[in-house]
Enzyme design. Structure first.
Site, PDB file in Angstrom:
ATOM      1  N   TYR A 125       0.791  -1.227   0.000  1.00 50.94           N
ATOM      2  CA  TYR A 125       0.000   0.000   0.000  1.00 50.94           C
ATOM      3  C   TYR A 125       0.824   1.278   0.000  1.00 50.94           C
ATOM      4  O   TYR A 125       0.288   2.363  -0.168  1.00 50.94           O
ATOM      5  CB  TYR A 125      -0.996   0.023   1.162  1.00 50.94           C
ATOM      6  CG  TYR A 125      -0.411  -0.300   2.514  1.00 50.94           C
ATOM      7  CD1 TYR A 125       0.327   0.618   3.221  1.00 50.94           C
ATOM      8  CD2 TYR A 125      -0.623  -1.551   3.075  1.00 50.94           C
ATOM      9  CE1 TYR A 125       0.859   0.313   4.467  1.00 50.94           C
ATOM     10  CE2 TYR A 125      -0.108  -1.872   4.312  1.00 50.94           C
ATOM     11  CZ  TYR A 125       0.639  -0.931   5.000  1.00 50.94           C
ATOM     12  OH  TYR A 125       1.161  -1.240   6.226  1.00 50.94           O
ATOM     13  N   GLU A 127     -12.400  17.222  -8.118  1.00 50.15           N
ATOM     14  CA  GLU A 127     -12.758  16.174  -9.062  1.00 50.15           C
ATOM     15  C   GLU A 127     -11.545  15.720  -9.873  1.00 50.15           C
ATOM     16  O   GLU A 127     -11.335  14.525 -10.089  1.00 50.15           O
ATOM     17  CB  GLU A 127     -13.863  16.664 -10.016  1.00 50.15           C
ATOM     18  CG  GLU A 127     -15.201  16.865  -9.339  1.00 50.15           C
ATOM     19  CD  GLU A 127     -15.387  18.228  -8.650  1.00 50.15           C
ATOM     20  OE1 GLU A 127     -16.522  18.540  -8.282  1.00 50.15           O
ATOM     21  OE2 GLU A 127     -14.387  18.974  -8.484  1.00 50.15           O
ATOM     22  N   LYS A 175     -11.758  19.138   1.159  1.00 53.58           N
ATOM     23  CA  LYS A 175     -11.058  20.314   1.652  1.00 53.58           C
ATOM     24  C   LYS A 175     -11.521  20.526   3.086  1.00 53.58           C
ATOM     25  O   LYS A 175     -12.720  20.524   3.359  1.00 53.58           O
ATOM     26  CB  LYS A 175     -11.385  21.542   0.815  1.00 53.58           C
ATOM     27  CG  LYS A 175     -10.835  21.511  -0.582  1.00 53.58           C
ATOM     28  CD  LYS A 175     -11.197  22.822  -1.280  1.00 53.58           C
ATOM     29  CE  LYS A 175     -10.726  22.878  -2.691  1.00 53.58           C
ATOM     30  NZ  LYS A 175     -11.070  24.181  -3.309  1.00 53.58           N
TER      31      LYS A 175
END
Length: 153
Positions: free
Chosen positions: A89, A109, A134
């Site tokens: 990971y 996005e 955010k």
């Protein structure tokens, strides 16, 4: 991209949490035929990103929280307690840092899509969920964000 549907998925006896119940039919079909599900996840990875479209956001960084779920195909052989036999990971953190350090990003996005693309480029990954938020946009909210779920065809 495969259309998403709302569903309840059971993987090896445990239920997938409600926030990711909407996996696609493609992933569900793989679970039925392969009989198991592996999920690798990264939670609460906070980066300082140069992100935003407004004048007050350009030229400065903002704290962005990133959560990633990777849905993995079954292992080809035994794990044997060896890192080479599983998906490490560390690549997720490293790739996210690299994307953020490339420069200004206008939209969450765009950031989430880039992370999803990177994750789906791994052979072991059959599906991904990426959520960005955010953390300091509004005083009366803890976060504002975007989430994407994608499954390989």
């Amino acid at each position: 991209m495969v259309p998403l549907q709302f569903c309840r998925v059971f993987c090896g006896g445990w239920a997938v949490p409600d926030d990711i119940d909407f996996l696609s039919r493609s992933l569900n079909d793989r679970l039925r035929t392969e009989g198991e599900c592996r999920r690798l996840f990264l939670r609460g990875f906070v980066v300082d990103a140069n992100i935003g479209i407004f004048d007050h956001e350009i030229g400065r960084t903002q704290r962005v929280n990133i959560d990633v779920d990777l849905y993995l195909r079954p292992f080809n052989g035994p794990i044997d307690d060896h890192i080479d036999n599983v998906l490490d990971y560390d690549f997720v953190r490293a790739e996210i840092k690299e994307i953020v350090e490339k420069g200004h990003i206008n939209l969450q996005e765009t950031l989430a899509e880039a992370i999803a693309d990177t994750c789906l480029n791994r052979d072991q990954v059959i599906g991904v969920r990426v959520a960005t938020s955010k953390l300091d946009v509004y005083l009366d909210c803890t976060a504002v964000g975007y989430e994407i779920v994608r499954v390989k065809k």
